[in-house]
Design an enzyme around this catalytic site. Structure first.
Site, mmCIF file in Angstrom:
data_model
loop_
_atom_site.group_PDB
_atom_site.id
_atom_site.type_symbol
_atom_site.label_atom_id
_atom_site.label_comp_id
_atom_site.label_asym_id
_atom_site.label_seq_id
_atom_site.Cartn_x
_atom_site.Cartn_y
_atom_site.Cartn_z
ATOM 1 N N ASP A 10 101.128 -81.171 19.886
ATOM 2 C CA ASP A 10 101.386 -79.852 20.270
ATOM 3 C C ASP A 10 100.089 -79.301 20.186
ATOM 4 O O ASP A 10 98.568 -79.849 19.502
ATOM 5 C CB ASP A 10 102.284 -79.221 19.241
ATOM 6 C CG ASP A 10 102.219 -77.764 19.271
ATOM 7 O OD1 ASP A 10 102.427 -77.292 20.282
ATOM 8 O OD2 ASP A 10 102.451 -76.329 18.912
ATOM 9 N N SER A 11 99.873 -77.904 20.726
ATOM 10 C CA SER A 11 98.169 -76.948 21.073
ATOM 11 C C SER A 11 98.292 -76.909 19.672
ATOM 12 O O SER A 11 96.366 -76.899 18.944
ATOM 13 C CB SER A 11 98.081 -76.003 21.252
ATOM 14 O OG SER A 11 99.179 -75.093 20.930
ATOM 15 N N TYR A 42 98.113 -73.284 23.973
ATOM 16 C CA TYR A 42 97.746 -73.871 25.514
ATOM 17 C C TYR A 42 99.201 -72.921 26.504
ATOM 18 O O TYR A 42 98.528 -72.718 27.772
ATOM 19 C CB TYR A 42 99.241 -75.179 25.856
ATOM 20 C CG TYR A 42 98.594 -75.897 25.362
ATOM 21 C CD1 TYR A 42 97.309 -76.746 25.326
ATOM 22 C CD2 TYR A 42 99.830 -77.535 24.638
ATOM 23 C CE1 TYR A 42 96.967 -77.900 24.880
ATOM 24 C CE2 TYR A 42 98.800 -78.388 24.541
ATOM 25 C CZ TYR A 42 96.977 -78.734 24.630
ATOM 26 O OH TYR A 42 97.114 -79.769 24.181
ATOM 27 N N CYS A 73 106.186 -79.305 22.130
ATOM 28 C CA CYS A 73 105.979 -78.327 22.972
ATOM 29 C C CYS A 73 105.744 -78.073 23.857
ATOM 30 O O CYS A 73 106.225 -78.153 24.734
ATOM 31 C CB CYS A 73 104.011 -78.114 22.983
ATOM 32 S SG CYS A 73 102.904 -77.025 23.547
ATOM 33 N N ASN A 74 106.190 -76.682 23.933
ATOM 34 C CA ASN A 74 107.169 -76.763 24.887
ATOM 35 C C ASN A 74 106.593 -76.342 26.658
ATOM 36 O O ASN A 74 106.927 -76.546 27.926
ATOM 37 C CB ASN A 74 108.291 -75.080 25.036
ATOM 38 C CG ASN A 74 109.455 -74.817 24.499
ATOM 39 O OD1 ASN A 74 109.107 -74.769 23.406
ATOM 40 N ND2 ASN A 74 110.384 -74.950 24.394
ATOM 41 N N THR A 75 105.682 -75.616 26.185
ATOM 42 C CA THR A 75 104.475 -75.053 27.142
ATOM 43 C C THR A 75 104.208 -76.623 28.017
ATOM 44 O O THR A 75 103.779 -76.802 29.476
ATOM 45 C CB THR A 75 103.143 -74.554 27.264
ATOM 46 O OG1 THR A 75 103.421 -73.120 26.849
ATOM 47 C CG2 THR A 75 101.984 -73.694 28.222
ATOM 48 N N GLU A 155 100.163 -65.809 10.209
ATOM 49 C CA GLU A 155 100.846 -64.660 9.627
ATOM 50 C C GLU A 155 102.373 -64.362 9.882
ATOM 51 O O GLU A 155 102.512 -62.822 10.112
ATOM 52 C CB GLU A 155 99.741 -63.537 9.826
ATOM 53 C CG GLU A 155 98.209 -63.900 9.229
ATOM 54 C CD GLU A 155 97.237 -63.501 10.232
ATOM 55 O OE1 GLU A 155 97.391 -63.150 10.792
ATOM 56 O OE2 GLU A 155 96.068 -63.662 10.235
ATOM 57 N N CYS A 184 109.332 -71.219 22.084
ATOM 58 C CA CYS A 184 108.297 -71.918 22.495
ATOM 59 C C CYS A 184 108.482 -72.623 20.637
ATOM 60 O O CYS A 184 108.171 -71.324 19.623
ATOM 61 C CB CYS A 184 106.375 -71.196 21.716
ATOM 62 S SG CYS A 184 105.305 -71.247 21.396
ATOM 63 N N HIS A 186 106.514 -72.934 18.217
ATOM 64 C CA HIS A 186 105.582 -72.060 17.150
ATOM 65 C C HIS A 186 106.204 -71.018 17.051
ATOM 66 O O HIS A 186 106.487 -70.529 15.731
ATOM 67 C CB HIS A 186 103.696 -71.452 18.134
ATOM 68 C CG HIS A 186 102.881 -72.441 17.178
ATOM 69 N ND1 HIS A 186 102.323 -72.847 18.625
ATOM 70 C CD2 HIS A 186 101.866 -72.627 16.872
ATOM 71 C CE1 HIS A 186 101.473 -73.056 18.411
ATOM 72 N NE2 HIS A 186 100.674 -72.827 17.115
#
Length: 259
Positions: A10-11, A42, A73-75, A155, A184, A186
Site C-alpha cells: 500500500d502507499s 496514491y 490498496c483500493n487505488t 490522528e 480505502c 486507510h
C-alpha cells in the site's frame, strides 16, 4: 506447505488493516509488507503513475520470493490489478474491490455511500462493480479528501477528523443513506469513529473478506506456511518513522528497511 512469505503493499499504513485481518485468520503466515511512503498518498495521483509504482513494488516483492501478493490498496487495485495479473500469470494476486455488493444487499433504504479516494472512484473497476451489483440502489460517491493523510499521522480519532467525517457524510445520511462503504484501506481505521458519529448506519469494510480470499488461495495451492508467522516491513522513505506508526496501530515492534 510453503514457508515463503506473503507479499502485501500500500502507499502507507492503510494496507495494515488487511495484514491485521490476515494475521488473525492465518497466524502461521509471514507477511512482507511494502509501504510506498515516498509516494504517499496514491489517491490523487494519475492512474498511470500508480500503475508504475505497483509494478515496481511487485518486482521488489517477487525478488524476495513471495508466494502471493495482496494489493492492499483500493487505488492501486483500480489502477493496476488487471495489468499485474496479466504480467505475472504464475503469481496469484488478490486485490480490493469496493464493497458495493454487500452494501446493496444490506441496505434497507437502497441508498449507500462509497467513501473512497478519487483514484478509486474514477477507475473502471469501480464502474464495473456498480454496474454489476448496484442495480436498484442509489450509490453515492464521496471523496475522502484528507482522511488517509490523517490516518497516516495516527490522528484518526481527533475532533478535526470527526468534524470532517460529518461534513463529508452527513448530507447523504440525512438524505436516507443507511450504509457506508469504506473504499480505502486507510479508512478501515476510521470504522469505529464513523459508527460513533452515525449510530444506526452500517459500515462495510472489505479488509477481512480480502484476507479470507488470500487464505483460500493459499489453501487451494497447498501453500500454507508451517510458521512461525510474523511481519517484515519495507518502506520507500523513512523506514524508522514508518515502523513507529505500525507500533502505534497495535502491531508488535517490527524493523523496517528502506529501498
Amino acid at each position: 506447505m510453503d514457508n515463503r512469505p506473503v507479499g502485501m503493499f500500500d502507499s502507507g499504513v492503510g494496507g495494515l488493516a488487511v495484514a491485521r485481518a490476515f494475521r488473525r485468520l492465518a497466524p502461521s503466515e509471514h507477511i512482507l509488507y511494502f509501504a510506498d511512503t515516498a509516494w504517499f498518498p496514491y489517491g490523487p495521483r494519475p492512474a498511470a503513475e500508480v500503475r508504475k509504482r505497483s509494478f515496481a513494488i511487485a518486482h521488489r516483492l517477487l525478488a524476495s520470493d513471495v508466494k502471493l501478493i495482496v494489493v492492499a490498496c483500493n487505488t492501486a487495485s483500480a489502477a493496476a490489478l488487471d495489468a499485474l495479473r496479466e504480467a505475472f500469470p504464475a503469481v496469484p494476486f488478490v486485490g480490493i474491490v469496493p464493497g458495493v455488493k454487500p452494501a446493496a444487499r444490506q441496505s434497507r433504504s437502497r441508498h449507500v455511500v462509497v467513501l473512497a479516494t478519487a483514484g478509486t472512484l474514477d477507475g473502471g473497476l469501480f464502474e464495473r462493480v456498480v454496474e454489476e451489483f448496484g442495480k436498484g440502489t442509489r450509490v453515492a460517491r464521496v471523496v475522502g479528501h484528507g482522511l488517509a493523510e490523517a490516518v497516516e499521522r495516527a490522528e484518526h480519532r481527533t475532533p478535526h477528523v470527526r468534524a470532517r467525517l460529518r461534513e463529508l457524510l452527513q448530507p447523504e445520511v440525512s438524505a436516507g443513506a443507511d450504509t457506508i462503504v469504506l473504499g480505502c484501506t486507510h479508512y478501515a481505521f476510521l470504522a469505529n469513529v464513523i459508527e460513533e458519529e452515525f449510530p444506526g448506519v452500517t459500515v462495510v469494510d472489505t479488509t477481512e473478506p480480502v484476507a479470507r480470499r488470500a487464505l483460500d488461495l493459499l489453501r487451494e495451492r497447498d501453500a500454507l506456511g508451517p510458521g512461525p508467522g510474523g511481519l517484515s516491513l519495507i518502506a520507500s522513505l523513512d523506514p524508522e518513522r514508518f515502523a513507529q506508526k505500525v507500533e502505534r496501530l497495535g502491531f508488535q515492534r517490527a524493523e523496517a528497511v528502506q529501498v
